[in-house]
Scaffold this active site. Structure first.
Site, PDB file in Angstrom:
ATOM      1  N   SER A  40      70.075  41.176  63.543  1.00  0.00           N
ATOM      2  CA  SER A  40      71.539  41.126  63.495  1.00  0.00           C
ATOM      3  C   SER A  40      72.047  41.521  64.873  1.00  0.00           C
ATOM      4  CB  SER A  40      72.070  42.080  62.423  1.00  0.00           C
ATOM      5  OG  SER A  40      71.745  43.418  62.725  1.00  0.00           O
ATOM      6  N   HIS A 160      68.263  42.150  56.878  1.00  0.00           N
ATOM      7  CA  HIS A 160      66.930  42.760  56.862  1.00  0.00           C
ATOM      8  C   HIS A 160      66.245  42.674  55.500  1.00  0.00           C
ATOM      9  CE1 HIS A 160      68.382  45.453  60.416  1.00  0.00           C
ATOM     10  NE2 HIS A 160      68.178  44.200  60.762  1.00  0.00           N
ATOM     11  N   GLU A 169      72.370  48.713  56.079  1.00  0.00           N
ATOM     12  CA  GLU A 169      71.506  49.900  56.067  1.00  0.00           C
ATOM     13  C   GLU A 169      72.160  51.066  55.340  1.00  0.00           C
ATOM     14  OE1 GLU A 169      70.359  50.717  60.133  1.00  0.00           O
ATOM     15  OE2 GLU A 169      70.122  48.581  60.537  1.00  0.00           O
ATOM     16  N   GLU A 210      62.911  47.138  57.696  1.00  0.00           N
ATOM     17  CA  GLU A 210      62.816  48.469  58.302  1.00  0.00           C
ATOM     18  C   GLU A 210      62.159  49.478  57.373  1.00  0.00           C
ATOM     19  OE1 GLU A 210      66.616  49.482  60.056  1.00  0.00           O
ATOM     20  OE2 GLU A 210      66.404  47.894  61.539  1.00  0.00           O
ATOM     21  N   ASP A 247      74.995  51.590  58.076  1.00  0.00           N
ATOM     22  CA  ASP A 247      75.218  50.583  59.121  1.00  0.00           C
ATOM     23  C   ASP A 247      75.627  49.312  58.402  1.00  0.00           C
ATOM     24  OD1 ASP A 247      75.316  48.776  61.143  1.00  0.00           O
ATOM     25  OD2 ASP A 247      73.190  48.884  61.696  1.00  0.00           O
ATOM     26  N   GLU A 288      78.123  52.914  61.087  1.00  0.00           N
ATOM     27  CA  GLU A 288      77.859  52.085  62.268  1.00  0.00           C
ATOM     28  C   GLU A 288      78.371  50.670  62.007  1.00  0.00           C
ATOM     29  OE1 GLU A 288      73.709  52.280  63.284  1.00  0.00           O
ATOM     30  OE2 GLU A 288      73.736  50.266  64.129  1.00  0.00           O
ATOM     31  N   ASP A 315      77.432  49.585  67.636  1.00  0.00           N
ATOM     32  CA  ASP A 315      76.130  48.979  67.972  1.00  0.00           C
ATOM     33  C   ASP A 315      76.408  47.595  68.555  1.00  0.00           C
ATOM     34  OD1 ASP A 315      73.647  47.743  67.982  1.00  0.00           O
ATOM     35  OD2 ASP A 315      73.412  47.716  65.817  1.00  0.00           O
ATOM     36  N   LYS A 340      70.096  50.889  72.276  1.00  0.00           N
ATOM     37  CA  LYS A 340      68.882  50.094  72.084  1.00  0.00           C
ATOM     38  C   LYS A 340      68.492  49.549  73.455  1.00  0.00           C
ATOM     39  CE  LYS A 340      70.041  48.273  67.466  1.00  0.00           C
ATOM     40  NZ  LYS A 340      70.855  47.219  66.797  1.00  0.00           N
ATOM     41  N   HIS A 368      65.721  51.979  67.291  1.00  0.00           N
ATOM     42  CA  HIS A 368      64.754  50.878  67.240  1.00  0.00           C
ATOM     43  C   HIS A 368      65.485  49.547  67.016  1.00  0.00           C
ATOM     44  CE1 HIS A 368      64.621  50.855  62.519  1.00  0.00           C
ATOM     45  NE2 HIS A 368      65.836  50.979  62.989  1.00  0.00           N
ATOM     46  N   LYS A 391      67.423  56.708  65.259  1.00  0.00           N
ATOM     47  CA  LYS A 391      67.432  55.809  64.103  1.00  0.00           C
ATOM     48  C   LYS A 391      66.198  54.932  64.226  1.00  0.00           C
ATOM     49  CE  LYS A 391      70.037  51.798  63.318  1.00  0.00           C
ATOM     50  NZ  LYS A 391      71.080  50.982  62.687  1.00  0.00           N
TER      51      LYS A 391
HETATM   52  P1  PGA Z   1      68.761  44.569  64.459  1.00  0.00           P
HETATM   53  O1  PGA Z   1      69.464  45.609  63.483  1.00  0.00           O
HETATM   54  O2  PGA Z   1      67.693  45.242  65.195  1.00  0.00           O
HETATM   55  O3  PGA Z   1      68.311  43.520  63.494  1.00  0.00           O
HETATM   56  O4  PGA Z   1      69.858  44.061  65.367  1.00  0.00           O
HETATM   57  C1  PGA Z   1      69.520  46.971  63.681  1.00  0.00           C
HETATM   58  C2  PGA Z   1      70.932  47.425  63.688  1.00  0.00           C
HETATM   59  O5  PGA Z   1      71.867  46.639  63.427  1.00  0.00           O
HETATM   60  O6  PGA Z   1      71.166  48.589  63.973  1.00  0.00           O
HETATM   61 ZN    ZN Z   2      73.446  48.291  63.727  1.00  0.00          ZN
END
Ligand code: PGA
Ligand code: ZN
Length: 424
Positions: A40, A160, A169, A210, A247, A288, A315, A340, A368, A391
């Site tokens: 995503s 996911h 999430e 995840e 999230d 998030e 994010d 990230k 991650h 996270k």
């Molecule tokens: P992604 O999702 O690594 O698939 O982008 C993680 C997140 O949205 O935090």
């Molecule tokens: Zn996110």
């Protein structure tokens, strides 16, 4: 000095190709690093270079990124001082010459950048976190060396998982006034407790990308209720010992100006009301990407409404990008940033973004991606920066546990110097 740089294509936790690099120094040290990949993704992330040949790994191979390393990066970097990460990153950005790293690929640049940091640590015989902190002088949120509270994604939805949950999430955050390992244990026990709770209700306990469970449920509220039961059954008190983080990854269900969630079409202000209602009912610590990455006015009102109570984490909104974060800080969107390393594509730029966040009292969560490898770089980064939060998924799948296990090792090495401040 750098002697050789050898890239290869390996597979990530979803079975998609990704870049791994081996970097050898003249003193004979070998550093290895692998790059993660999101599902995503934010639209403004640095470019992850993929070959696009549908007949070969469904277009996802990264051979061009490998050849960019061999042809353009390695010849310029060989002979350079591994301690000079900043100059090496700057040179790679210069060779690339584009705003979003589309020529070389963020995956090519980042793998090398990570290797350079690791090689420096090896040369000095220091653990990576210590080298990052003492020698590379990464920005820090605290003078104490701090182990992070883990945000553990125990129910997976959205992109996911193939269930019906729109929120991507549902995480638990153990934050007792105890050590990192005791908090991790609380999270893990709650994960196992949730498995029992789901089984008793005849819900699926298969896991998503995840490592969290991925049942189809009647509503998001049901997911939250099940988590509360699981926390209690594990012997912990919701809110006091363990809180909940969400999230939404809302950009994934935002279409034509509306949030299409749980069978309803909600406006931006409906979403703000929805979240304030959740926050009044559940012990929520952070939300998030509660809104779309371009719903800037929505972010401002969400922050006005809930910013004093909880963390509002950008994010897809900030994509670990210093310029985008600076704008967000100025406009008062959110009060926290997810970090990230592959969203921006080099360590030096990640550190700059972290500095800006810390200077402005934004909480940073080191994170991650949903597609991961066994590389646990981010565990060291979380300790090096004393970010206070990491996270990195649920309590299953080795790609997630690799990071938690690395934190356990760091905690052991730090002994009584390992601070765990709970939540800031
Ligand atoms: P992604 O999702 O690594 O698939 O982008 C993680 C997140 O949205 O935090
Ligand atoms: Zn996110």
């Amino acid at each position: 000095k750098i002697k050789s740089i050898t890239p290869r294509q390996i597979l990530d936790s979803r079975g998609n190709p990704t870049v791994e690099v081996d970097l050898v120094t003249e003193n004979g040290f070998m550093a290895r690093a692998a790059v993660p990949s999101g599902a995503s993704t934010g639209s403004k992330e640095a470019l992850e270079l993929r070959d696009g040949d549908k007949s070969y790994y469904l277009g996802k191979s990264v051979k061009k990124a490998l050849s960019n390393i061999t042809e353009y990066i390695a010849p310029k970097l060989i002979g350079m001082n591994v301690f000079d990460l900043k100059a090496i990153d700057a040179l790679m950005l210069e060779i690339d010459g584009t705003e979003n790293k589309e020529k070389l690929g963020a995956n090519a640049i980042l793998a090398v950048s990570m290797c350079v940091a690791r090689a420096g640590a090896l040369e000095l015989g220091k653990p990576l976190w210590q080298y990052l902190r003492e020698d590379l002088k990464v920005p820090t949120a605290s003078n104490k060396t701090r182990l992070p509270a883990p945000l553990m994604n125990i129910i997976n939805g959205g992109e996911h998982a193939s269930n019906n949950l729109d929120i991507q999430e549902f995480m638990i955050v153990p934050h007792m006034d105890k050590s990192f390992s005791e908090n991790l244990r609380a999270g893990v026990e709650t994960f196992h407790s949730l498995k029992k709770v789901l089984t008793e209700k005849n819900y699926s306990t298969n896991v998503g990308d995840e490592g969290g469970f991925a049942p189809s449920l009647s509503s998001h509220e049901e997911a939250l209720d099940l988590i509360l039961v699981a926390i209690e059954k594990a012997g912990y008190t919701p809110g006091k010992d363990i809180s909940i983080s969400l999230d939404s990854a809302a950009s994934e269900f935002y279409k034509d100006g509306k949030y299409k969630m749980q069978g309803k079409e909600l406006s931006s202000s409906d979403m703000v009301d929805y979240y304030s209602n959740l926050v009044s009912k559940y012990p929520i610590y952070s939300i998030e990407d509660g809104l779309d990455e371009a719903d800037y006015d929505g972010w401002v009102s969400l922050t006005e409404k809930l910013g004093e109570k909880i963390l509002l984490v950008g994010d897809d909104l900030f994509v670990t990008n210093k310029k985008i974060l600076a704008e967000g800080i100025e406009k008062k969107q959110a009060n926290s940033i997810l970090v990230k390393i592959n969203q921006i594509g080099s360590l030096t730029e990640t550190f700059e973004t972290l500095k800006l966040a810390f200077d402005n009292n934004f909480q940073a969560i080191i994170s991650h991606r949903s597609g991961e490898t066994s590389d646990a770089f981010i565990a060291d980064l979380a300790v090096a920066t004393s970010s206070g939060l990491i996270k990195t998924g649920s309590a299953s799948r080795s790609d997630r546990l690799a990071k938690y296990n690395q934190l356990l090792r760091i905690e052991e090495a730090l002994g009584s110097n390992a601070a765990f401040d709970g939540l800031i």
